[in-house]
Write an enzyme that holds these catalytic residues in place. Structure first.
Site, PDB file in Angstrom:
ATOM      1  N   LYS A 141       7.538   2.068  18.558  1.00 38.80           N
ATOM      2  CA  LYS A 141       8.464   1.818  17.488  1.00 38.80           C
ATOM      3  C   LYS A 141       9.146   3.141  17.101  1.00 38.80           C
ATOM      4  O   LYS A 141       8.587   4.188  17.397  1.00 38.80           O
ATOM      5  CB  LYS A 141       7.754   1.213  16.289  1.00 38.80           C
ATOM      6  CG  LYS A 141       6.591   2.093  15.775  1.00 38.80           C
ATOM      7  CD  LYS A 141       6.181   1.703  14.420  1.00 38.80           C
ATOM      8  CE  LYS A 141       6.931   2.436  13.369  1.00 38.80           C
ATOM      9  NZ  LYS A 141       6.524   3.816  13.130  1.00 38.80           N
ATOM     10  N   HIS A 171       1.077   0.012  16.178  1.00 37.73           N
ATOM     11  CA  HIS A 171      -0.354   0.350  16.273  1.00 37.73           C
ATOM     12  C   HIS A 171      -1.178  -0.315  15.168  1.00 37.73           C
ATOM     13  O   HIS A 171      -2.398  -0.397  15.276  1.00 37.73           O
ATOM     14  CB  HIS A 171      -0.571   1.861  16.333  1.00 37.73           C
ATOM     15  CG  HIS A 171      -0.473   2.564  15.015  1.00 37.73           C
ATOM     16  ND1 HIS A 171       0.730   2.932  14.463  1.00 37.73           N
ATOM     17  CD2 HIS A 171      -1.424   2.958  14.137  1.00 37.73           C
ATOM     18  CE1 HIS A 171       0.504   3.530  13.304  1.00 37.73           C
ATOM     19  NE2 HIS A 171      -0.787   3.556  13.073  1.00 37.73           N
ATOM     20  N   GLU A 209       0.425   6.792   1.912  1.00 39.70           N
ATOM     21  CA  GLU A 209      -0.006   7.984   2.656  1.00 39.70           C
ATOM     22  C   GLU A 209       0.044   9.182   1.735  1.00 39.70           C
ATOM     23  O   GLU A 209       0.960   9.291   0.910  1.00 39.70           O
ATOM     24  CB  GLU A 209       0.936   8.240   3.826  1.00 39.70           C
ATOM     25  CG  GLU A 209       0.898   7.155   4.875  1.00 39.70           C
ATOM     26  CD  GLU A 209       1.750   7.542   6.067  1.00 39.70           C
ATOM     27  OE1 GLU A 209       1.178   8.103   7.009  1.00 39.70           O
ATOM     28  OE2 GLU A 209       2.964   7.310   6.028  1.00 39.70           O
ATOM     29  N   ASP A 228      10.508   2.963   9.239  1.00 38.93           N
ATOM     30  CA  ASP A 228       9.285   3.548   9.793  1.00 38.93           C
ATOM     31  C   ASP A 228       8.068   2.658   9.532  1.00 38.93           C
ATOM     32  O   ASP A 228       7.175   2.556  10.375  1.00 38.93           O
ATOM     33  CB  ASP A 228       9.070   4.933   9.146  1.00 38.93           C
ATOM     34  CG  ASP A 228       7.958   5.729   9.807  1.00 38.93           C
ATOM     35  OD1 ASP A 228       7.844   5.667  11.040  1.00 38.93           O
ATOM     36  OD2 ASP A 228       7.203   6.416   9.091  1.00 38.93           O
ATOM     37  N   HIS A 233       4.983  -2.134  10.415  1.00 39.06           N
ATOM     38  CA  HIS A 233       3.580  -2.256   9.982  1.00 39.06           C
ATOM     39  C   HIS A 233       3.432  -3.255   8.822  1.00 39.06           C
ATOM     40  O   HIS A 233       2.572  -4.128   8.848  1.00 39.06           O
ATOM     41  CB  HIS A 233       3.027  -0.907   9.534  1.00 39.06           C
ATOM     42  CG  HIS A 233       3.118   0.169  10.576  1.00 39.06           C
ATOM     43  ND1 HIS A 233       3.102  -0.096  11.924  1.00 39.06           N
ATOM     44  CD2 HIS A 233       3.227   1.522  10.473  1.00 39.06           C
ATOM     45  CE1 HIS A 233       3.185   1.043  12.601  1.00 39.06           C
ATOM     46  NE2 HIS A 233       3.278   2.031  11.737  1.00 39.06           N
ATOM     47  N   LYS A 329       5.208   8.124   1.330  1.00 43.29           N
ATOM     48  CA  LYS A 329       4.530   9.362   1.728  1.00 43.29           C
ATOM     49  C   LYS A 329       4.362  10.218   0.486  1.00 43.29           C
ATOM     50  O   LYS A 329       5.089  10.064  -0.488  1.00 43.29           O
ATOM     51  CB  LYS A 329       5.371  10.099   2.771  1.00 43.29           C
ATOM     52  CG  LYS A 329       5.402   9.351   4.107  1.00 43.29           C
ATOM     53  CD  LYS A 329       5.765  10.260   5.251  1.00 43.29           C
ATOM     54  CE  LYS A 329       5.892   9.506   6.561  1.00 43.29           C
ATOM     55  NZ  LYS A 329       4.595   9.210   7.191  1.00 43.29           N
TER      56      LYS A 329
END
Ligand code: BG6
Length: 479
Positions: A141, A171, A209, A228, A233, A329
């Site tokens: 990705k 993932h 994160e 992202d 995800h 983030k």
């Protein structure tokens, strides 16, 4: 499911000296090799635009296993692994013909661990080098930049290899705790009865994160948190939470149900989204710089490092239930979780004895870290008065299985080598994901700033209203 040694083939990692290969792919291949789960006879060929020798690549692989393998390094096992390693420098013209000399088998898996801009030239290079036959492609990705580019990339891919030989990686699907969502929902008869708008008032999914963009500034500038994390995800977790039971546990049956969820997402309304970007602040005890001061990031950047949004899944099961998605983030902690809130009890019996606030039942699925599931319910505090307290029934992977979950990339590489598509993203899933956020990408709301180390911009609170976000470091937060 018992993992078996994958059929004989070579493995080619294009981008073998990059971050992903160093931190994830090489350690995963090493661990699969030590567990006899990858072909015994094929080569593992690193390809990258460096003038390295095979020895140099082996030293690099040794370092990466030492630093990043979950099992550490065993020198004897590494020597056995290193026998399979080869290195092919990639020239500026991306010519893959020199790869032939390093291949030993008719069949190969080519992993494109490269930035998205390199996908198309490399796919064309696979065809030009006459490698398409016998090749399966693993592609990372982000798959495209929007719906149009994803469709174009799908066309290019299919002009080289058919869909049956394409493995689009997300993932998150390789994480044990994400796969466990399926077992939790469909391996127990209890949940299905309450898994709908009848019992559930809202669902919150957070991917938090504490790290910043690290060395990925220039790449991240082009992507941002929505591309992202949200489009892949978060949407993958959402589709597993919302899907109907598949007719069987095979790749097509499962993916048919997942894609239905993404198709039933109302096109995300930009007004239901808050985009944020981290300013300087403190995460843990560390003082950290603003996103705009990260290397390779523009001082005027409007790329989002945080996104919060409210979505609706327009299906019989979920109609009217808000789904709150959030990622960022430089938040206070690294924590991915699904919080399912249930309706309040229909009658508040305990008001008569002075209890005014009641806590609703809540299921928290901790994807990472501290992997597990807990169910919150009300219990009577011991004593002569009727006092009600929320308590948690808790399952922890570590306590129950005495092991920590294996690396997602090991499972995914193993499955791609064995031809199993169950955990990979199908063409229509990718396109449905992009379609759901196309309006948002066209009309992104303005950026709101947040201090690093906080739970995002204050404006994000309106997405969760009338309740509030369940921050993982605030166990008492209730709607
Ligand atoms: C990657 C994103 O896909 O996932 C990164 O590109 C992010 O920005 C990473 O840091 C998070 O993965 P995990 O497994 O640590 O949750």
């Amino acid at each position: 499911m018992t993992l078996r040694t994958a059929p004989d083939q070579d493995i080619v990692v294009v981008g073998a000296t990059g971050d992903l290969a160093q931190k994830k792919l090489i350690p995963a291949l090493y661990n699969l090799h030590t567990e006899h789960l990858i072909p015994n006879h094929g080569n593992i060929v690193g390809v990258a635009p460096m003038d390295w020798t095979r020895e140099h690549f082996i030293d690099h692989a040794r370092d990466s296993v030492k630093q990043f393998s979950r099992t550490g390094i065993n020198e004897e096992r590494f020597e056995a692994f290193a026998k399979h390693l080869q290195f092919v420098p990639l020239g500026a013209d991306s010519d893959l013909k020199p790869l032939h000399a390093a291949l030993t088998k008719q069949r190969r898996l080519i992993y494109l661990a490269v930035p998205p801009s390199a996908f198309t030239p490399l796919l064309e290079a696979v065809r030009a080098a006459d490698l398409a036959r016998g090749t399966s492609i693993v592609i990372e990705k982000p798959f495209g930049h929007d719906l149009k580019s994803a469709r174009q990339l799908n066309r290019t891919l299919h002009s080289v290899v058919p869909e049956e030989r394409v493995y689009r990686i997300d993932h998150y699907m390789g994480k044990e705790t994400v796969q466990n969502l399926l077992v939790f929902r469909f391996g127990n008869s209890l949940w299905e009865r309450v898994w709908s708008r009848d019992a559930i008032s809202r669902v919150e999914i957070t991917v938090a994160e504490d790290i910043g963009v690290e060395e990925r500034g220039p790449l991240y500038e082009e992507i941002g948190a929505i591309r992202d994390i949200v489009q892949n995800h978060l949407f993958q977790v959402l589709s597993l939470v919302c899907m109907e039971p598949p007719v069987s546990f095979d790749a097509e049956a499962l993916r048919n149900e997942k894609v239905k969820v993404l198709r039933s997402l109302h096109t995300v309304d930009p007004h239901s989204v808050v985009r944020g970007q981290y300013a300087a602040g403190t995460v843990g005890a560390e003082k950290v710089r603003a996103y705009r001061d990260e290397p390779g990031v523009s001082k005027e950047s409007t790329t989002e490092t945080f996104a919060a949004m409210r979505l609706h899944v327009e299906s019989w099961r979920w109609s009217g239930v808000p789904f709150l998605l959030r990622t960022g983030k430089r938040l206070p902690v690294r924590d991915t979780r699904v919080v399912v809130s249930f309706h309040d009890a229909p009658l508040h019996l305990f008001r008569e004895v002075g209890m005014h606030a009641m806590h609703s039942n809540r299921l928290v699925i901790r994807i990472q870290p501290n992997e597990g599931i807990s169910l919150r319910f009300s219990a009577k505090e011991p004593g002569p008065d009727v006092r009600v307290q929320p308590v948690d029934m808790d399952f922890s992977y570590g306590d129950s299985f005495k092991t920590s979950p294996p690396e997602a990339y090991e499972r995914l590489l193993h499955d791609a080598l064995g031809g199993d598509h169950l955990l990979f993203i199908r063409e229509d899933e990718v396109e449905a994901g992009w379609a759901a956020i196309s309006k948002l990408l066209e009309e992104p709301p303005p950026i709101c700033f947040y201090a690093a180390g906080t739970w995002g911009p204050e404006e994000a609170a309106r997405i969760a209203a009338p309740g509030r976000w369940h921050d993982p470091d605030d166990p008492d937060a209730d709607t």
